[in-house]
Design a protein around this motif. Structure first.
Motif, short mmCIF file in Angstrom:
data_model
loop_
_atom_site.label_atom_id
_atom_site.label_comp_id
_atom_site.label_asym_id
_atom_site.label_seq_id
_atom_site.Cartn_x
_atom_site.Cartn_y
_atom_site.Cartn_z
N GLN A 73 -1.35 -6.59 6.90
CA GLN A 73 -0.45 -6.48 5.76
C GLN A 73 -0.05 -5.01 5.61
OE1 GLN A 73 -1.88 -8.46 2.08
NE2 GLN A 73 -3.66 -9.07 3.30
N ILE A 74 1.03 -4.77 4.87
CA ILE A 74 1.38 -3.41 4.49
C ILE A 74 0.61 -3.07 3.22
CG2 ILE A 74 3.22 -1.83 3.78
CD1 ILE A 74 5.18 -3.60 5.32
N SER A 75 -0.10 -1.97 3.23
CA SER A 75 -0.77 -1.52 2.00
C SER A 75 0.22 -0.84 1.08
CB SER A 75 -1.93 -0.58 2.33
OG SER A 75 -1.47 0.60 2.99
N GLU A 76 0.95 0.12 1.61
CA GLU A 76 2.02 0.82 0.90
C GLU A 76 3.03 1.33 1.91
OE1 GLU A 76 -1.93 1.48 -1.04
OE2 GLU A 76 -1.12 2.38 0.81
N LEU A 77 4.26 1.52 1.47
CA LEU A 77 5.19 2.36 2.20
C LEU A 77 4.91 3.81 1.83
CD1 LEU A 77 8.58 0.45 1.77
CD2 LEU A 77 7.00 0.34 3.71
N SER A 78 5.28 4.72 2.71
CA SER A 78 5.09 6.16 2.46
C SER A 78 6.41 6.90 2.64
CB SER A 78 4.04 6.74 3.41
OG SER A 78 4.26 8.12 3.62
N THR A 79 6.72 7.77 1.66
CA THR A 79 7.86 8.69 1.78
C THR A 79 7.37 10.12 1.54
OG1 THR A 79 8.40 8.31 -0.55
CG2 THR A 79 9.65 7.04 1.09
N HIS A 80 6.27 10.50 2.16
CA HIS A 80 5.75 11.85 1.95
C HIS A 80 6.79 12.92 2.28
CE1 HIS A 80 1.82 9.82 1.85
NE2 HIS A 80 1.34 10.94 1.30
N LEU A 81 7.47 12.78 3.41
CA LEU A 81 8.42 13.82 3.80
C LEU A 81 9.65 13.83 2.91
CD1 LEU A 81 8.24 13.68 7.71
CD2 LEU A 81 6.78 14.88 6.07
N GLN A 82 10.15 12.65 2.55
CA GLN A 82 11.30 12.59 1.66
C GLN A 82 10.94 13.10 0.26
OE1 GLN A 82 10.16 10.12 3.68
NE2 GLN A 82 11.81 8.76 4.34
N GLY A 83 9.74 12.74 -0.23
CA GLY A 83 9.32 13.23 -1.53
C GLY A 83 9.24 14.75 -1.57
N GLN A 84 8.79 15.35 -0.47
CA GLN A 84 8.73 16.81 -0.38
C GLN A 84 10.10 17.42 -0.64
OE1 GLN A 84 5.73 18.87 1.00
NE2 GLN A 84 6.98 20.11 -0.39
N LEU A 85 11.16 16.73 -0.21
CA LEU A 85 12.51 17.29 -0.29
C LEU A 85 13.17 17.09 -1.64
CD1 LEU A 85 13.87 16.35 3.24
CD2 LEU A 85 12.70 18.43 2.51
N ALA A 123 11.80 2.23 -3.43
CA ALA A 123 11.40 1.36 -4.54
C ALA A 123 11.91 -0.06 -4.30
CB ALA A 123 11.95 1.92 -5.86
N ARG A 124 13.17 -0.20 -3.90
CA ARG A 124 13.72 -1.53 -3.67
C ARG A 124 13.06 -2.21 -2.47
NH1 ARG A 124 18.60 1.34 -4.19
NH2 ARG A 124 19.37 0.68 -2.14
N ALA A 125 12.83 -1.44 -1.41
CA ALA A 125 12.17 -2.01 -0.23
C ALA A 125 10.76 -2.47 -0.55
CB ALA A 125 12.15 -0.98 0.90
N SER A 126 10.04 -1.68 -1.37
CA SER A 126 8.68 -2.07 -1.74
C SER A 126 8.69 -3.39 -2.50
CB SER A 126 8.05 -0.96 -2.60
OG SER A 126 7.86 0.22 -1.86
N ARG A 127 9.67 -3.54 -3.39
CA ARG A 127 9.75 -4.81 -4.13
C ARG A 127 10.02 -5.97 -3.18
NH1 ARG A 127 14.48 -4.83 -8.25
NH2 ARG A 127 15.63 -4.83 -6.27
N ARG A 128 10.93 -5.79 -2.23
CA ARG A 128 11.24 -6.87 -1.29
C ARG A 128 10.02 -7.24 -0.43
NH1 ARG A 128 16.45 -8.26 -1.04
NH2 ARG A 128 18.02 -6.80 -1.85
N LEU A 129 9.16 -6.26 -0.19
CA LEU A 129 7.97 -6.50 0.62
C LEU A 129 6.79 -7.00 -0.20
CD1 LEU A 129 8.30 -3.32 2.83
CD2 LEU A 129 8.34 -5.68 3.70
N GLY A 130 6.97 -7.11 -1.52
CA GLY A 130 5.90 -7.61 -2.38
C GLY A 130 4.80 -6.60 -2.62
N LEU A 131 5.11 -5.31 -2.51
CA LEU A 131 4.10 -4.27 -2.69
C LEU A 131 4.02 -3.85 -4.15
CD1 LEU A 131 5.02 -2.10 0.44
CD2 LEU A 131 3.35 -3.96 0.27
N THR A 132 2.90 -3.27 -4.51
CA THR A 132 2.69 -2.84 -5.90
C THR A 132 2.52 -1.33 -6.03
OG1 THR A 132 0.30 -3.20 -5.72
CG2 THR A 132 1.64 -5.04 -6.54
N ALA A 133 2.41 -0.60 -4.92
CA ALA A 133 2.21 0.84 -4.95
C ALA A 133 2.98 1.49 -3.81
CB ALA A 133 0.72 1.20 -4.86
N HIS A 134 3.31 2.76 -4.00
CA HIS A 134 4.06 3.52 -3.01
C HIS A 134 3.48 4.93 -2.93
CE1 HIS A 134 7.48 4.74 -0.55
NE2 HIS A 134 7.51 5.85 -1.27
#
Length: 351
Positions: A73-85, A123-134
């Motif tokens: 399963q996917i635990s979370e998506l990560s945008t560490h590099l994008q968040g940095q920017l 955020a939208r992709a996480s919702r489509r994947l049924g995730l609760t954290a990012h």
């Protein structure tokens, strides 16, 4: 109480050009073969098309199906590099430009707008994947002024966090619309790097309910912060968890700042699980005590050990530390079955 999910593994440090690290399908087979049950998936086009995932349920279903075929399963998506920017001090413009899409490099305003759009898509992709954290980073405007010499002008820190709040509030609102918690990894180099800075940020975003924490004790060891007390204070905001070890061995020549040493020579070093100083038994106990709702995710960063060895050992390490929580109190067997009348009589409250 909740049993922590895992083990999972963050794939960012393992992507590469060689099989099995060259694409998501191969990485999934590799991770599953090591005994992992989940992956933290970086929003990197080599593995995952964030633009497509934000708007295509079919694509998200295909990704979930691919991983499910390996028992993952996917635990979370990560945008560490994008968040940095989202927030870059001008001193770091050139160094961080490589994190951005080619069309916005060299243009800080366009780069920030691109990063904001990336987070909103996540955020939208996480919702489509049924995730609760990012998982993400906060970026930094005040970091070059961490040590107050020369003396900081009055109001600099306050304005830095006010601006950080202004930039992140629309993103947090997008995560609220998606029903997903946005978990900032508290990390040196970011303006959010400890409890005090996280509280400053919370104030700047009005205590936003989606502003959450990715807990990684390794960064606290290197700062000499009490990583167990941190859980006691902030457990309600901890919604993601990197399981990463570290050690801090100061001497007469260097301490927390490391003297510009390379990683192998620093007093504070990241280590593979079990090779450092972190008390993971105590951490996992506190996570169970406070009903942590998410995954235990290996993030491999070690100054010495080969990553494949760290990944192989990490799956068993995490599995052995996850506490299957009790379904009843240990002394339930001794219950007397007393009813309310008997309870009141025991206290002399019945005639």
């Amino acid at each position: 109480m909740k049993t922590i999910k895992g083990p999972a593994i963050f794939l960012a440090q393992f992507m590469g050009n060689d099989v099995p690290f060259d694409n998501l399908a191969n990485l999934a087979g590799w991770a599953a073969g090591l005994g992992y049950q989940g992956i933290q998936l970086p929003c990197d086009k080599r593995l995952f098309d964030l633009e497509l995932a934000a708007d295509s349920q079919a694509y998200c279903d295909d990704i979930s199906g691919l991983l499910a075929s390996h028992g993952l399963q996917i635990s979370e998506l990560s945008t560490h590099l994008q968040g940095q920017l989202v927030a870059v001090h001008p001193a770091y413009d050139a160094l961080f430009d490589g994190f951005a899409a080619a069309q916005v490099r060299g243009n800080p305003a366009a780069r920030q707008a691109w990063a904001t759009d990336q987070l909103q898509r996540a955020a939208r992709a996480s919702r489509r994947l049924g995730l609760t954290a990012h998982a993400s980073f906060s970026g930094a405007l005040a970091w070059p002024y961490l040590y107050p010499w020369p003396q900081r002008p009055a109001g600099l820190v306050e304005e830095a966090f006010a601006e950080l709040g202004r930039r992140w509030l629309p993103i947090l609102n997008a995560f609220e619309d998606a029903g997903v918690d946005l978990c900032y990894e508290l990390h040196p180099g970011e303006d959010l790097y400890d409890g005090v800075t996280f509280e400053r940020f919370l104030d700047a975003v009005g205590g936003h309910q989606r502003a959450s924490i990715l807990y990684d004790p390794s960064h606290f060891v290197l700062q000499q912060l009490d990583y167990l007390a941190f859980i006691d204070i902030y457990h309600e905001r901890i919604k993601a968890f990197h399981v990463k070890d570290a050690e801090f061995r100061p001497d007469g020549r260097q301490g927390v700042y490391g003297g510009y040493q390379g990683w192998t020579q620093r007093a504070g070093r990241f280590r593979s699980l079990g090779d450092g100083q972190i008390d993971f038994k105590a951490i996992f106990s506190k996570m169970a005590q406070y009903d942590y709702p998410g995954w235990a995710v290996l993030e491999w960063e070690c100054a010495l050990k080969h990553p494949e060895d760290g990944a192989r050992e990490g799956a068993d390490f995490i599995r052995s530390h996850i506490i299957r929580v009790a379904e009843r109190a240990f002394d339930d067997f001794a219950g007397s079955g007393a009813d309310l009348r008997q309870v009141r009589a025991l206290m002399g409250l019945e005639n």
